[in-house]
Every structure is written in structure tokens, then in C-alpha cells.
Design a protein around this motif. Sequence first.
Motif, PDB file in Angstrom:
ATOM      1  N   ILE A 499       0.836  -1.207   0.000  1.00 53.28           N
ATOM      2  CA  ILE A 499       0.000   0.000   0.000  1.00 53.28           C
ATOM      3  C   ILE A 499       0.866   1.249   0.000  1.00 53.28           C
ATOM      4  O   ILE A 499       0.604   2.208  -0.743  1.00 53.28           O
ATOM      5  CB  ILE A 499      -0.959  -0.017   1.213  1.00 53.28           C
ATOM      6  N   GLN A 500       1.930   1.246   0.818  1.00 50.86           N
ATOM      7  CA  GLN A 500       2.803   2.413   0.882  1.00 50.86           C
ATOM      8  C   GLN A 500       3.526   2.623  -0.441  1.00 50.86           C
ATOM      9  O   GLN A 500       3.713   3.758  -0.893  1.00 50.86           O
ATOM     10  CB  GLN A 500       3.822   2.237   2.017  1.00 50.86           C
ATOM     11  N   ALA A 501       3.954   1.546  -1.076  1.00 55.20           N
ATOM     12  CA  ALA A 501       4.655   1.664  -2.364  1.00 55.20           C
ATOM     13  C   ALA A 501       3.712   2.186  -3.449  1.00 55.20           C
ATOM     14  O   ALA A 501       4.112   2.991  -4.301  1.00 55.20           O
ATOM     15  CB  ALA A 501       5.244   0.313  -2.770  1.00 55.20           C
ATOM     16  N   PHE A 502       2.469   1.723  -3.419  1.00 49.73           N
ATOM     17  CA  PHE A 502       1.507   2.162  -4.420  1.00 49.73           C
ATOM     18  C   PHE A 502       1.076   3.610  -4.183  1.00 49.73           C
ATOM     19  O   PHE A 502       0.804   4.360  -5.127  1.00 49.73           O
ATOM     20  CB  PHE A 502       0.277   1.243  -4.399  1.00 49.73           C
ATOM     21  N   GLY A 503       1.060   3.987  -2.921  1.00 52.85           N
ATOM     22  CA  GLY A 503       0.555   5.304  -2.547  1.00 52.85           C
ATOM     23  C   GLY A 503      -0.801   5.153  -1.881  1.00 52.85           C
ATOM     24  O   GLY A 503      -1.735   4.621  -2.507  1.00 52.85           O
ATOM     25  N   ILE A 540       5.929  -4.432 -17.389  1.00 54.45           N
ATOM     26  CA  ILE A 540       5.190  -3.403 -16.660  1.00 54.45           C
ATOM     27  C   ILE A 540       5.421  -2.077 -17.383  1.00 54.45           C
ATOM     28  O   ILE A 540       6.481  -1.869 -17.981  1.00 54.45           O
ATOM     29  CB  ILE A 540       5.610  -3.307 -15.178  1.00 54.45           C
ATOM     30  N   HIS A 541       4.429  -1.199 -17.356  1.00 51.82           N
ATOM     31  CA  HIS A 541       4.451  -0.009 -18.200  1.00 51.82           C
ATOM     32  C   HIS A 541       4.148   1.256 -17.402  1.00 51.82           C
ATOM     33  O   HIS A 541       3.499   1.206 -16.350  1.00 51.82           O
ATOM     34  CB  HIS A 541       3.426  -0.129 -19.336  1.00 51.82           C
ATOM     35  N   THR A 574       2.543   4.837 -12.433  1.00 54.71           N
ATOM     36  CA  THR A 574       3.988   4.670 -12.508  1.00 54.71           C
ATOM     37  C   THR A 574       4.329   3.201 -12.752  1.00 54.71           C
ATOM     38  O   THR A 574       3.467   2.312 -12.642  1.00 54.71           O
ATOM     39  CB  THR A 574       4.669   5.135 -11.220  1.00 54.71           C
ATOM     40  N   LEU A 575       5.585   2.960 -13.073  1.00 55.02           N
ATOM     41  CA  LEU A 575       6.043   1.583 -13.253  1.00 55.02           C
ATOM     42  C   LEU A 575       5.754   0.759 -12.008  1.00 55.02           C
ATOM     43  O   LEU A 575       5.309  -0.401 -12.096  1.00 55.02           O
ATOM     44  CB  LEU A 575       7.546   1.572 -13.550  1.00 55.02           C
ATOM     45  N   LEU A 576       6.020   1.340 -10.834  1.00 50.77           N
ATOM     46  CA  LEU A 576       5.805   0.613  -9.590  1.00 50.77           C
ATOM     47  C   LEU A 576       4.331   0.292  -9.393  1.00 50.77           C
ATOM     48  O   LEU A 576       3.972  -0.824  -8.986  1.00 50.77           O
ATOM     49  CB  LEU A 576       6.324   1.460  -8.425  1.00 50.77           C
ATOM     50  N   GLN A 577       3.458   1.230  -9.694  1.00 50.08           N
ATOM     51  CA  GLN A 577       2.018   0.992  -9.525  1.00 50.08           C
ATOM     52  C   GLN A 577       1.508  -0.066 -10.497  1.00 50.08           C
ATOM     53  O   GLN A 577       0.719  -0.940 -10.116  1.00 50.08           O
ATOM     54  CB  GLN A 577       1.260   2.306  -9.699  1.00 50.08           C
ATOM     55  N   GLN A 592      10.172  -8.863  -7.352  1.00 48.92           N
ATOM     56  CA  GLN A 592      10.640  -8.691  -8.725  1.00 48.92           C
ATOM     57  C   GLN A 592      10.310  -7.302  -9.255  1.00 48.92           C
ATOM     58  O   GLN A 592      11.110  -6.690  -9.972  1.00 48.92           O
ATOM     59  CB  GLN A 592      10.019  -9.761  -9.631  1.00 48.92           C
ATOM     60  N   VAL A 593       9.138  -6.786  -8.908  1.00 48.12           N
ATOM     61  CA  VAL A 593       8.772  -5.437  -9.347  1.00 48.12           C
ATOM     62  C   VAL A 593       9.723  -4.415  -8.747  1.00 48.12           C
ATOM     63  O   VAL A 593      10.226  -3.515  -9.426  1.00 48.12           O
ATOM     64  CB  VAL A 593       7.315  -5.117  -8.954  1.00 48.12           C
ATOM     65  N   ARG A 594       9.988  -4.557  -7.467  1.00 45.68           N
ATOM     66  CA  ARG A 594      10.869  -3.620  -6.778  1.00 45.68           C
ATOM     67  C   ARG A 594      12.279  -3.659  -7.347  1.00 45.68           C
ATOM     68  O   ARG A 594      13.004  -2.666  -7.341  1.00 45.68           O
ATOM     69  CB  ARG A 594      10.882  -3.957  -5.286  1.00 45.68           C
TER      70      ARG A 594
END
Length: 599
Positions: A499-503, A540-541, A574-577, A592-594
Amino acid sequence: MIRAMSPALLSSGPPSEKTRSPRMRPSGLYEPLVRQGFLRQEELTIALSEALRKRLDAATLLMDRYRIPKPAIGAALAEFYECQFLAYDEQTIVEPELLKNLSIDYLRTNHWVPLRRQGQGVEVLIDDPHNPDKLLDVRRAFPGQTVFYHVGLRADIARVLSDVCGREVGDPITDILGELVSEAQLEEQQNATIAAITENDSAIVRLANQIIAEAYRRGASDIHIEPYADRKETAVRFRVDGTCFTYMKIPAAYRRAIVSRVKIMASLDIAERRKPQDGKIRFKLSTGQEIELRVATLPTAGFNEDVVIRLLSANGPRRLEELEFSRETRRLVGTLAEKPHGIVLCAGPTGSGKTTTLHAILASINTDERKIWTAEDPIEITQDGLRQVQVHPKIGLTFATTMRAFLRADPDVIMIGEMRDKETADIAIEASLTGHLVFSTIHTNSAVETVVRLLDMGCDPFNFSDAMLGVLAMRLCKRICSHCREAYEPTRDECEELIQAFGVGEWERAHLGGHRPLTLYRGRGCEACNHIGYRGRVPIHELMVVSDHMKALIQTRTRTGELLALAKSEGMKTLLQDGIEKVLQGLTTYKQVRAVAIK
């Protein structure tokens, strides 16, 4: 780590005290393969007779000739010998202390190897746990200790021993190497003239072909041939799903021969070792399928040359639907591709799928009504309807000069392989402002950073902002293996981290996961994924569409943070989201995303 392919049945002595006649062993051993329909009884009889007559390993013969999978062979061995079957894995670790008083050559000849200590005993991998002579030798090597036997293929045991020694032994590659002339003779010939490899041409050719075929079979994206000085062995490494590993090692005497063979295949100058060279190979596999290879050579320490071979697809462009865009990103990409003029950039590091994505976009608009020119270095994907130009910087045919020629050739759409310098960028901007739709790739970390990078190149901010339509940044993450994927309930800390990474605000607006507990996925590890848990990759885009407000900020050279905040407020993921959304879909893991996305 050695991996198991059937339930373990360990014993302190021979796995079974039953005595079986050696004459009855082959048919009884492989009878399950007949029952399971892998081959007929008469085929088994012929194969075993041939193995006996030619002194071949029966299991290897069955796998090679009848394409019987290793797990089926392993299950038959485990059933017959009543012990665990272990298959080779690149991460195999043998405890060095167990080999102190043993000869590696002896172990190779007799097909057994101690693996590790287990309590007061020793685990031993052996090809025939019923062979009394071998069992006696094992007990002599480890007197008074409990021995836990595992059965394995001879080829796998040889590869374990090869890893211990730091060189490959006992697989088809080394059979080819064995046909080469002695090291001293070859080194002397190579120092005299490169033509010396003609004596060994047959074996060298087959060695190069086998390396390429094996890389394709394993799904490698790159082959790295790395010679070393001081007569060290030449390493051959494969990159599979973004990760490199050593496939084999070639004796130092053959380093120039194998490099020269690849250069000949790529039509490069074999006498020139001081400068980097680039070339291309069209390679036909034994199945008749043709693949394309991009070759780059670079001079390295010790007067050696490294070779990097990239395996390309020769099957034409992919469709946009296959690229796993989110629904909104797919819609926006299609909208940008239909624009009459402007610039669309695809950003990311080498090997992230930029060219594949651009060709998929071009394929979606490749109609009789449009004239499409491309300038590429090299041309990796070909498709009918596109007029594709291979640039040659050595003769002055650069991206910039090719672009100028395109503008005189009445194009509707132009694709530039890479926007490397200000001159190319300026011509692309000029082309977009005069009624052409321009696509290109650029090496940047994110969509917003792409804008800053082009401004830093010296592009005029007013023209650039007017021309820019959008930037698509992308990465490739390792995909969870579909064969062993399992769902699990994450811990509270894992949920909070996501949740924190996504915002927090974006998470609540998107209602990701709803009010129910989150379900995440992971790979247990299986034979299909080499017990890693991942197989293949998922993109991821991050798509930034340039709005009028953003154009105004670009014209004032606004800082990256403000551009990013505006893009996110206008709906950019974002890429992370995007990666986290694909984590929730069970396609990859947050780890893997991180590893590939930036926050």
C-alpha cells in the motif's frame, strides 16, 4: 542444490536388499515407460540392445531418441531402485571435505559422487544403487558411516563432477571438444595464423552450433563468450529471464577458434581484434526453424575478444493484445498511434522490450493507406508493409542522415531505432512538426526523465513540447511459473508495504483488493522452472500522455518532481504501480517489481 523428482526413500545401506539378475534389470527398470505409453516394448528392447552393444548409457539414449522426459526416466529409476531420484541443477553444491581422499577421475569412471553430510551419515548420488562393487567402494570411502543413496543419471553425475572441477564433462558439448587437436598444437597454429582452425573446423562449427541451439532451447536472450588471459578457461554464459549463469567452460586453447567461428558466421573481419565489431547471423535450427542473432565483439584484457550474441525472434511482430498492457494503457497507446503527427517515445534499458513494443504498435497501424519508414541498427524484426533501412555509421549512414532522406521520401510514419543524440532528436522534432508521426526508443529510467533528458540534450523546449505526444516507459519482471504457482495470504507487513509503495491515496481511489484480505501468489518451484519459481517475464508499463498543462511546464524547463506530480494527477500509473497491479493479478511478485521499477 540437487532437486528431487520423486518421494525420498533413504536407507543406510543399499536401497534394497533384493537381488535382481543383471540380465533382467534393463527390462524391469524401464518397464514403467512402456506401461505409460512413452514407447513400445519392441522399441525398448531395440534401444537397450543398442545401448549394450555400443556401450551407451541407456537412459540418455531413451531421452535423446524417443524424447522421453527426464521426470519419467527418473520416476522409473526411483521405482526400480526404491530410492530418491535426483536431477542435476546448476546450483548443486558438493561439500569439498567429502572429496579429499577421492579421485575425480575415479568418480567419473564409476558414476557416483558424495554430496553432503546428513547427521552421522553421507548422501551419495549413484547411477546404480544395486551394484555391489560400487557399494563396497562407497563403504570403504566412508567406513563406519551411514550412507544414504540417491539414484541419478550418469550425465547428471558427470555434470556435478564437472562443476566441482570448474569445467564441463560428459555432455554433448565436451564430446565435440574431445575431437579437437591437442591444446599445444592448436595454440601453436593459432599464433601462426587464424587459418589454423580449418583443421578443426568440423568440431568448432558443431561446437558453435550446439551452443546456439542450446541457448535457444533454454529460452536465453543472450549468449556471452568470455575468454580470459593466463590460459584460463573461456566461460560461456547464458542470460535467461534477465539472469546470467555459466553454461559451460571451454579450454583456453580454443578461445580464438570459437570467437573466430562466430565472427565468420556474422561476416565480420576475423583478423581485426583491436576494435569492436557488430554483425548479424541467420541461424537454422535442426528443426528447420530459423532464428536471427545479433553479434557484438569487444576487445578485452589479455588481447582477447568477448562476444555477445543476442537471440532475436524471426517470427515477425507481435500484436498489441499480446503485450499485457492494462486496459487504460492499451486504449491510450492505440489513441496515440492514430495521431496524424507528433512524437511517441518508448523508454527503458537494453532488453526491456522497447523495439518489440514499437513494432507491435506499427503493426496495428500498418495499412495500405500509410507509408511507414524505419531506420534501425540492426533490423531485429521484419514485417511486410514497412520500408526498413539498416543504418551504417561507418559509411556515414547514421540515424540523422537516414531521417533526412526519409523526409524526402513522402512518409506518413517514421520509426527511429534509437534517439541517441541532439541531431537525431532535432530532425525527429522537425519531422513531427511538418506532419509526420515519429516513433523512437530512448535509454532513460522513466517517462518523466525522458523529457528532462531530451531538454538536457539541447532540444528547443518550445518545439519539443509542441511535438511530444507521449512517453511509454517499460521494464520486464520475472513471471511466476504457471506450473507451480500457488496463492497465499500475505502478512500485515507485506500488505502495508504494498500500500505504501503504491501510494495510500491512489490505493484507496483504485480500491485495489477491496475490503477483503489480499491474496498474493508465488512459485513453489518445479521441474518446469528449474525449481526457481519463475519462468518467463511479464512487462510493466508507465505511459505519460503530454497534456497542454504539461507542455507549458516543459517550456519553462520545470523540474522532474513537478512533472511527475502533474502526470500522476492526470492519471498516469507509474512503473511501480503497474507492477503492483500485476502482483495482485498473480503474474509476478513484489520483490521482482521492486528490483526493476523505481519509485
